[in-house]
Design a protein around this motif. Structure first.
Motif: not given
Ligand SMILES: Nc1ncnc2c1ncn2[C@@H]1O[C@H](COP(=O)(O)OP(=O)(O)OP(=O)(O)O)[C@@H](O)[C@H]1O
Length: 342
Positions: A124, A51-53, A144, A208, A78, A141-142, A47-48
């Protein structure tokens, strides 16, 4: 009343992935003795804080306990922006608040190789590999999404290196199928909406939106322009292209593997006449593999290199040796194609 449709969609996607993980886990632990078997499988979310993660983490936290799966989370710092360590700690806190355990924030040092995006990605994945091994996780889980997949297909298309590069990201990848991408069929808007309706704070990575990055330009300029010209369905069509291309590329790879033994002579050298008789797509795969086997680094071996080697077979007029990356040389000698480091 059931959950909001966006929340229902993210949970369904994760539930399906968890069922697959459980099936794979049960098959592999059936081979182990009761003593070796772990108590219950652990699935981690990478998880970054985006929203997605975050949507992925929330769905994992909801679905995993119902299936007897332990759920944890990893966030990677990072170290590329001031205060990134504090932000990573905040993401870790949010993951704990969702009920995930274990949760870890891992700091990495990003090198320079391959450019900033590739270097960050390499660091990463190395950190996620190590964390997964450390915690004995059976999957990571990623987040994407279908939109990421569409971008990856376009980047592959622009490279001009064949259908393998159009096949985007796989739903299952990595050593032993470690990485899973449950949201590959889901659009980014649904993930964002699911965070909104669950009041999950999300962090928008400034990278992004930074036009210095190719993917960012594609996301903010390229894809919107394509949608304007071709219509809204273009993202879905590109993601479908990825799946179809993957199937085609897998089939051609399998064909090339079989054909390879038939085109080698008793000494193992490639016979030019037999290579000539093969369809170009199969022949070029054999040539590419032979070059990599001889020591050419896969990442530096481009379509134009293979085309040149191919001309030793299809347009032979006595040309000299072809130099390939990794000091590999390809040359035709007495009806045989010799590819070796030298
Ligand atoms: N710093 C990070 N720590 C842990 N996992 C990460 C990190 N950055 C990316 N990931 C994982 O890789 C996936 C893809 O990341 P990427 O930055 O390419 O896409 P994204 O659309 O910005 O995703 P997100 O909205 O989750 O940040 C993320 O969804 C997440 O699972």
């Amino acid at each position: 009343m059931g959950p909001h449709p966006a929340v229902a969609a993210i949970r369904l996607a994760v539930r399906r992935a968890l069922h697959d993980i459980l099936n794979d886990h049960q098959t592999s632990s059936a081979e182990k003795t009761p003593h070796e078997r772990p108590p219950s499988p652990l699935v981690l979310v990478a998880c970054s804080g985006g929203a997605d993660s975050m949507a992925l983490a929330s769905a994992l936290a909801f679905e995993a306990p119902k299936l007897g799966i332990r759920a944890g989370g990893i966030t990677v710092d990072h170290g590329l922006q001031p205060g990134s360590d504090l932000r990573a700690d905040e993401v870790a806190l949010r993951l704990r608040e969702l009920g995930l355990d274990p949760v870890e924030s891992v700091a990495v040092t990003v090198g320079r190789e391959g450019g900033p995006e590739a270097a960050a990605r390499d660091a990463r994945y190395a950190a996620l590999d190590a964390a997964s091994a450390r915690h004995g996780a059976c999957a990571v889980l990623l987040g994407h999404t279908r939109d990421d997949q569409a971008e990856t297909v376009l980047l592959g298309l622009a490279r001009g290196s064949g259908i393998r590069s159009l096949s985007g990201m796989a739903a299952v990848s990595g050593a032993g199928g470690r990485y899973r991408r449950p949201f590959l069929q889901l659009d980014r808007q649904t993930a964002r909406k699911a965070c909104l309706v669950q009041s999950l704070p999300v962090w928008d990575d400034p990278h992004n939106a930074d036009p210095a990055y190719t993917r960012s330009r594609l996301r903010h300029e390229g894809l919107p322009a394509l949608e304007k010209a071709l219509g809204k369905g273009v993202v879905e069509a590109l993601a479908r292209t990825a799946q179809l291309s993957r199937d085609d590329a897998d089939a051609l790879d399998a064909w090339a593997s079989q054909a390879e033994t038939a085109v080698r002579d008793a000494a193992g050298l490639l016979e030019c006449a037999k290579l000539y008789a093969l369809p170009p797509a199969v022949r070029r795969r054999i040539l590419r593999r032979a070059a990599i086997e001889a020591g050419a680094p896969a990442g530096s071996l481009f379509a134009r290199h293979i085309e040149e080697v191919d001309r030793l077979i299809t347009a032979w007029r006595g040309q000299g040796a072809i130099n390939l990356p990794g000091k590999v040389v390809a040359q035709r000698q007495g009806g045989r194609l010799v590819i070796r480091q030298g």
